[in-house]
Design a protein around this motif. Structure first.
Motif, PDB file in Angstrom:
ATOM      1  N   PHE A 129       0.821  -1.202   0.000  1.00 28.31           N
ATOM      2  CA  PHE A 129       0.000   0.000   0.000  1.00 28.31           C
ATOM      3  C   PHE A 129       0.862   1.262   0.000  1.00 28.31           C
ATOM      4  N   ASP A 130       0.438   2.252  -0.747  1.00 32.55           N
ATOM      5  CA  ASP A 130       0.817   3.629  -0.457  1.00 32.55           C
ATOM      6  C   ASP A 130      -0.014   4.024   0.761  1.00 32.55           C
ATOM      7  N   MET A 133      -3.052 -12.721   3.219  1.00 36.37           N
ATOM      8  CA  MET A 133      -2.115 -11.863   2.496  1.00 36.37           C
ATOM      9  C   MET A 133      -1.165 -11.180   3.466  1.00 36.37           C
ATOM     10  N   LYS A 134       0.098 -11.049   3.068  1.00 29.41           N
ATOM     11  CA  LYS A 134       1.033 -10.216   3.804  1.00 29.41           C
ATOM     12  C   LYS A 134       0.714  -8.750   3.470  1.00 29.41           C
ATOM     13  N   LEU A 135       0.730  -7.875   4.483  1.00 32.21           N
ATOM     14  CA  LEU A 135       0.384  -6.465   4.288  1.00 32.21           C
ATOM     15  C   LEU A 135       1.603  -5.584   4.534  1.00 32.21           C
ATOM     16  N   SER A 136       1.851  -4.658   3.613  1.00 35.68           N
ATOM     17  CA  SER A 136       3.002  -3.766   3.762  1.00 35.68           C
ATOM     18  C   SER A 136       2.648  -2.354   3.298  1.00 35.68           C
ATOM     19  N   VAL A 137       3.418  -1.389   3.787  1.00 35.12           N
ATOM     20  CA  VAL A 137       3.266   0.017   3.413  1.00 35.12           C
ATOM     21  C   VAL A 137       4.609   0.556   2.951  1.00 35.12           C
ATOM     22  N   ILE A 142       0.496  -7.419  -5.143  1.00 38.28           N
ATOM     23  CA  ILE A 142      -0.501  -6.422  -5.539  1.00 38.28           C
ATOM     24  C   ILE A 142      -0.060  -5.081  -4.967  1.00 38.28           C
ATOM     25  N   ALA A 143      -0.181  -4.012  -5.743  1.00 43.24           N
ATOM     26  CA  ALA A 143       0.111  -2.655  -5.243  1.00 43.24           C
ATOM     27  C   ALA A 143      -1.145  -1.803  -5.334  1.00 43.24           C
ATOM     28  N   PHE A 154       3.867   0.290  -9.081  1.00 41.75           N
ATOM     29  CA  PHE A 154       2.931  -0.496  -9.894  1.00 41.75           C
ATOM     30  C   PHE A 154       3.667  -1.360 -10.910  1.00 41.75           C
ATOM     31  N   GLN A 155       4.779  -0.833 -11.408  1.00 40.69           N
ATOM     32  CA  GLN A 155       5.543  -1.559 -12.435  1.00 40.69           C
ATOM     33  C   GLN A 155       6.286  -2.766 -11.873  1.00 40.69           C
ATOM     34  N   MET A 156       6.286  -2.906 -10.552  1.00 40.65           N
ATOM     35  CA  MET A 156       7.028  -3.989  -9.898  1.00 40.65           C
ATOM     36  C   MET A 156       6.159  -5.194  -9.545  1.00 40.65           C
TER      37      MET A 156
END
Length: 218
Positions: A13-14, A98-102, A167-168, A179-181
């Motif tokens: 996430f942003d 899901m793993k969650l990251s910022v 997912i981004a 997003f490109q990653m």
């Protein structure tokens, strides 16, 4: 890229403008302190015009809060409004394991709080330096607003996730390289047409729960 159901393991996430309704935590705090108009607003204009570097932009912002107690800043940060639906979205993603990251070019005082609030697995943003609970006016820049891809790569490696399994979710120009990653990307309440063009899905809503039906996780 063909997307398979249930191939995904991690969401990046942003934060500012994506989870929160405010596009910038820096600006939000400045406004709350009466230090935006005629002060920090000018620094932003100079940066956007290419007159000062990103480092100088952040340093000038941080200087405005020099001498402020961290506790006082945190109380302001905790008033930042979130988009509705955040609880539902996080619960759904956790149900799907899901793993969650910022990855945020905002402030760690906000991302750390969000990390704890929603039980994220990883978060990174920019640190305001302090001594004995008082802000020094210095900042440690870890995430440049348009260079998030390097952090996404580190997160993927950390959790042993392939790019096509991630997912981004973001809202602005600074999220393009993120997003490109990944294998699937969502532009949520986006302020950037270029981001919309490369996103797997665009959701013009302001309710985070509206992301759920668009996720390739069913």
């Amino acid at each position: 890229m063909a997307v398979k159901k249930n191939q995904f393991k991690l969401v990046v996430f942003d934060l500012d403008g994506t989870l929160t309704r405010e596009r910038s935590i820096w600006e939000y705090v400045h406004i709350r302190l009466g230090k935006w108009y005629g002060f920090a607003e000018e620094y932003q204009k100079q940066f956007l015009a290419g007159k000062i570097s990103y480092e100088e932009f952040c340093e000038r912002d941080a200087q405005v809060w020099r001498g402020m107690r961290v506790e006082e800043l945190l109380e302001i940060v905790k008033t930042v409004p979130f988009h509705p639906g955040a609880d539902e979205l996080m619960a759904y993603l956790k149900q799907k394991e899901m793993k969650l990251s910022v990855v945020s070019s905002g402030l760690s005082i906000l991302s750390d709080w969000v990390h704890q609030k929603y039980g994220f697995d990883y978060s990174v943003s920019n640190d305001l330096l302090q001594e004995n609970g008082v802000l020094t006016g210095k900042v440690k820049i870890q995430v440049y607003y348009d260079k998030k891809a390097a952090w996404v790569k580190r997160i993927l490696e950390r959790f042993h996730v392939k790019p096509e399994e991630a997912i981004a979710i973001g809202d602005s120009l600074g999220d393009i390289d993120m997003f490109q990653m990944v294998g699937f990307s969502i532009a949520f309440n986006s302020s950037c047409r270029d981001l919309d063009r490369i996103a797997s899905a665009c959701i013009p809503s302001q309710n985070l729960a509206d992301i759920i039906p668009e996720l390739p996780l069913k």
